[in-house]
Design a protein around this motif. Structure first.
Motif, short mmCIF file in Angstrom:
data_model
loop_
_atom_site.label_atom_id
_atom_site.label_comp_id
_atom_site.label_asym_id
_atom_site.label_seq_id
_atom_site.Cartn_x
_atom_site.Cartn_y
_atom_site.Cartn_z
N UNK A 186 5.47 -6.44 3.73
CA UNK A 186 4.40 -5.44 3.86
C UNK A 186 4.96 -4.06 3.51
N UNK A 187 4.06 -3.15 3.18
CA UNK A 187 4.44 -1.76 2.96
C UNK A 187 4.56 -1.07 4.32
N UNK A 188 5.65 -0.35 4.55
CA UNK A 188 5.80 0.34 5.83
C UNK A 188 4.84 1.52 5.94
N UNK A 189 4.36 1.78 7.14
CA UNK A 189 3.56 2.98 7.38
C UNK A 189 4.51 4.17 7.45
N UNK A 190 4.19 5.23 6.72
CA UNK A 190 5.10 6.37 6.66
C UNK A 190 4.38 7.61 6.18
N UNK A 191 4.90 8.77 6.57
CA UNK A 191 4.41 10.03 6.04
C UNK A 191 5.21 10.46 4.80
N UNK A 192 6.26 9.72 4.50
CA UNK A 192 7.15 10.10 3.40
C UNK A 192 6.66 9.52 2.09
N UNK A 193 6.70 10.31 1.03
CA UNK A 193 6.35 9.82 -0.30
C UNK A 193 7.44 8.89 -0.79
N UNK A 194 7.03 7.74 -1.31
CA UNK A 194 7.96 6.68 -1.70
C UNK A 194 7.96 6.45 -3.20
N UNK A 195 9.15 6.13 -3.72
CA UNK A 195 9.30 5.72 -5.11
C UNK A 195 9.55 4.22 -5.11
N UNK A 196 8.66 3.46 -5.74
CA UNK A 196 8.73 2.01 -5.65
C UNK A 196 8.53 1.39 -7.03
N UNK A 197 9.56 0.73 -7.52
CA UNK A 197 9.52 0.09 -8.83
C UNK A 197 9.01 -1.34 -8.71
N UNK A 198 8.11 -1.72 -9.62
CA UNK A 198 7.61 -3.09 -9.69
C UNK A 198 7.77 -3.58 -11.13
N UNK A 199 8.30 -4.79 -11.27
CA UNK A 199 8.47 -5.39 -12.59
C UNK A 199 7.92 -6.81 -12.60
N UNK A 200 7.07 -7.10 -13.57
CA UNK A 200 6.49 -8.44 -13.74
C UNK A 200 6.63 -8.85 -15.20
N UNK A 201 6.63 -10.15 -15.45
CA UNK A 201 6.59 -10.64 -16.81
C UNK A 201 5.21 -10.41 -17.40
#
Length: 203
Positions: A186-201
């Motif tokens: 799951x995505x954590x609940x947070x006030x901080x802006x997150x950088x999240x990389x996703x890679x799919x075929x």
């Protein structure tokens, strides 16, 4: 590579690898029913400052977008280069990559804060992700999760929440991977802006 202390030694479904190549080539399943491969690592750069620069609202950046960024402070430039290097490597393997920049207002779908399994990935390979700054995606052991609806789960009272570290990159099994228990997260609940990389075929 030595198994980090934040991954339980007795939980074999998460396999620890020592290189991006090994991560890419790790297969799911087997005797331990592996459903995630983790490359622990420490990378250099001010990812929090970069997140604040990019994250005025929910947004998504391609490799080309990031390569156009110029005249950044050194620490932010290091962060951009680290992300670009990951994206180039994954694209060289035929994957599509996107950097999601998510602030609190950007979590438009409440469901991502519930434990779930992904299903938008090519069968048998799964999805590759990296959280470049805290907090990083949370996970739960399969035996501590109760399926409640389609791909959504509720964790049991005894469940321990597992969490990778910023900079770690991993590959996980999705609900499309026939016969393999999916990676539940799951995505954590947070006030901080997150950088999240996703890679799919590419489909």
């Amino acid at each position: 590579m030595e198994r980090p202390d934040y991954i339980p030694a007795d939980y074999k479904r998460i396999k620890v690898v020592s290189s991006l190549s090994e991560l890419f080539n790790t297969s799911f399943g087997g005797r331990d029913e592996v459903n995630a491969a983790l490359l622990p690592r420490q990378i250099t750069g001010d990812f929090n400052a970069l997140a604040q620069r990019l994250g005025k609202k929910y947004s998504a950046y391609s490799l080309e977008d990031l390569e156009k960024m110029k005249n950044l402070p050194d620490a932010e430039n290091q962060a951009v280069q680290a992300i670009c290097n990951d994206m180039r490597e994954l694209q060289s393997q035929g994957m599509m990559t996107i950097l999601n920049v998510v602030n609190r207002e950007g979590y438009r779908m409440k469901e991502i804060h519930d434990f779930h399994a992904d299903r938008e990935a090519r069968r048998e390979f799964g999805r590759i992700c990296c959280g470049y700054n805290d907090p990083v995606t949370e996970a739960v052991r399969n035996e501590d999760a109760i399926l409640v609806d389609d791909i959504f789960y509720q964790m049991s009272e005894r469940a321990e929440i597992l969490q990778f570290r910023s900079g770690d990159i991993w590959k996980h099994c999705t609900a499309n991977d026939c016969g393999i228990p999916p990676y539940i997260h799951r995505a954590p609940a947070s006030d901080r802006t997150r950088l999240f990389l996703v890679a799919d075929f590419r489909s």
